[in-house]
Write an enzyme that holds these catalytic residues in place. Structure first.
Site, mmCIF file in Angstrom:
data_model
loop_
_atom_site.group_PDB
_atom_site.id
_atom_site.type_symbol
_atom_site.label_atom_id
_atom_site.label_comp_id
_atom_site.label_asym_id
_atom_site.label_seq_id
_atom_site.Cartn_x
_atom_site.Cartn_y
_atom_site.Cartn_z
ATOM 1 N N LEU A 1 10.896 -20.955 -3.147
ATOM 2 C CA LEU A 1 10.024 -19.890 -2.633
ATOM 3 C C LEU A 1 8.704 -19.970 -3.379
ATOM 4 C CD1 LEU A 1 9.339 -17.113 -1.241
ATOM 5 C CD2 LEU A 1 10.426 -16.013 -3.204
ATOM 6 N N HIS B 1 2.248 3.130 -9.100
ATOM 7 C CA HIS B 1 2.061 1.682 -9.268
ATOM 8 C C HIS B 1 3.262 1.067 -9.994
ATOM 9 C CE1 HIS B 1 -1.851 1.968 -7.567
ATOM 10 N NE2 HIS B 1 -2.387 2.631 -8.565
ATOM 11 N N ASP C 1 0.821 -1.216 0.000
ATOM 12 C CA ASP C 1 0.000 0.000 0.000
ATOM 13 C C ASP C 1 0.856 1.268 0.000
ATOM 14 O OD1 ASP C 1 -2.354 1.391 -0.051
ATOM 15 O OD2 ASP C 1 -2.703 1.274 2.115
HETATM 16 C C1 IPE Z 1 -5.270 -2.730 0.043
HETATM 17 O O1 IPE Z 1 -5.001 -1.394 -0.134
HETATM 18 C C2 IPE Z 1 -5.251 -3.432 -1.284
HETATM 19 C C3 IPE Z 1 -3.931 -3.577 -1.889
HETATM 20 C C4 IPE Z 1 -2.810 -3.168 -1.374
HETATM 21 C C5 IPE Z 1 -3.898 -4.255 -3.161
HETATM 22 P P1 IPE Z 1 -6.183 -0.315 -0.311
HETATM 23 O O2 IPE Z 1 -5.495 0.980 -0.535
HETATM 24 O O3 IPE Z 1 -7.137 -0.766 -1.338
HETATM 25 O O4 IPE Z 1 -6.898 -0.364 1.119
HETATM 26 P P2 IPE Z 1 -7.797 0.720 1.854
HETATM 27 O O5 IPE Z 1 -8.844 1.153 0.883
HETATM 28 O O6 IPE Z 1 -6.900 1.837 2.265
HETATM 29 O O7 IPE Z 1 -8.334 -0.001 3.058
HETATM 30 C C1 IPE Z 2 -1.726 0.116 -3.327
HETATM 31 O O1 IPE Z 2 -1.461 1.470 -3.379
HETATM 32 C C2 IPE Z 2 -1.933 -0.497 -4.698
HETATM 33 C C3 IPE Z 2 -3.314 -0.931 -4.960
HETATM 34 C C4 IPE Z 2 -4.286 -0.900 -4.105
HETATM 35 C C5 IPE Z 2 -3.600 -1.440 -6.293
HETATM 36 P P1 IPE Z 2 -2.639 2.531 -3.378
HETATM 37 O O2 IPE Z 2 -3.016 2.807 -4.794
HETATM 38 O O3 IPE Z 2 -3.745 2.100 -2.501
HETATM 39 O O4 IPE Z 2 -1.899 3.790 -2.771
HETATM 40 P P2 IPE Z 2 -2.525 4.852 -1.777
HETATM 41 O O5 IPE Z 2 -3.070 4.103 -0.603
HETATM 42 O O6 IPE Z 2 -3.608 5.568 -2.536
HETATM 43 O O7 IPE Z 2 -1.386 5.727 -1.416
HETATM 44 MG MG MG Z 3 -4.139 2.383 -0.534
#
Ligand code: IPE
Ligand code: IPE
Ligand code: MG
Length: 245
Positions: free
Chosen positions: A136, A43, A26
């Site tokens: 792994l 990403h 995240d």
């Molecule tokens: C969790 O992150 C999903 C992934 C890392 C793929 P999100 O960014 O979607 O989670 P919330 O919305 O902050 O809970």
């Molecule tokens: C996690 O990073 C990747 C996915 C959920 C696909 P985010 O896109 O949720 O990044 P933030 O939380 O907005 O910073």
């Molecule tokens: Mg996120």
């Protein structure tokens, strides 16, 4: 539990390493925003971190590493962002075997039917091509949701009850576990969530029932082997009791 002792460049790792480490990748969006860049670049950068951390897990002898790539809830995001993530997945799946190297088995967790045909076919091919590797195991949670997974398990069990293969009295915790996407895989020992959020966001909720949690404010694109070492050292110092004394 695995008992290994390995030297890394920076520091010595603890004796006790988790068997299964789960990464909630995240913070990509915030990483990009901080730099005035589009979220898609976050990403892309997060994808680079994924490769680096996967390689490091292999180097230090982690047996199972799971990564939260895309959740069942992430479809709520703007279409342009979803398209960007699919593009990265496509590119990654094309070059993945080169990155995985020998010894890495890849398994996808989640409902593959939601993906375009070409992505789904690449996923299945990768699983088949790497099925014989055992150094792994990398579990890639794509279109994955913990609640969705438990419902999937329940549906499969219900079919078996309907056909007479199983009777309701025979359904145990193990039966449910055996019908999850992670059937045959060990539960998560350590969950690592960067980006400062203190939640699981529907990640492996069954398998994390007795996991240890490690949270850090570092955003996923900035996450590094050194950060992972910190989490592993922290984990090694914890007392896991599983309800005992
Ligand atoms: C969790 O992150 C999903 C992934 C890392 C793929 P999100 O960014 O979607 O989670 P919330 O919305 O902050 O809970
Ligand atoms: C996690 O990073 C990747 C996915 C959920 C696909 P985010 O896109 O949720 O990044 P933030 O939380 O907005 O910073
Ligand atoms: Mg996120």
């Amino acid at each position: 539990m695995a008992f290994t002792k390995k030297k890394t460049d920076s520091q010595e790792l603890p004796e006790v390493l988790p068997v299964h480490v789960g990464f909630i990748m995240d913070g990509n969006g915030r990483w990009a925003k901080k730099r005035g860049l589009p979220r898609s670049l976050g990403h892309i950068e997060g994808g680079k971190t994924f490769k680096k951390i996967m390689q490091y897990c292999k180097d230090i002898g982690i047996k199972y590493a799971s990564f939260y790539v895309f959740s069942t809830e992430n479809w709520k995001r703007p279409q342009a962002e979803i398209d960007g993530i699919m593009k990265i997945m496509r590119e990654y799946l094309d070059e993945v075997q080169m990155h995985l190297g020998d010894g890495v088995r890849a398994i996808f967790l989640g409902d593959k039917t939601a993906y375009p045909d070409d992505i789904r076919e690449r996923m299945i091919k990768l699983e088949n091509d790497t099925a014989h590797h055992s150094q792994l195991t990398v579990l890639l949670a794509c279109n994955y949701g913990g609640r969705d997974e438990i419902a999937y398990s329940a549906r499969q069990i219900a079919e078996k009850v309907k056909s007479g293969e199983l009777s309701p009295e025979d359904i145990t915790e193990q039966t449910i576990a055996d019908h999850l996407y992670t059937a045959g895989m060990p539960d998560v020992d350590l969950v690592i969530r960067p980006s400062g959020e203190l939640r699981l966001s529907n990640y492996l909720i069954w398998q994390c029932a007795y996991a240890e949690y490690y949270f850090t404010n570092v955003l996923w694109p900035d996450f590094s082997p050194e950060e992972l070492n910190k989490a592993l050292i922290d984990y090694a110092g914890r007392g896991r009791r599983f309800g005992g004394v």
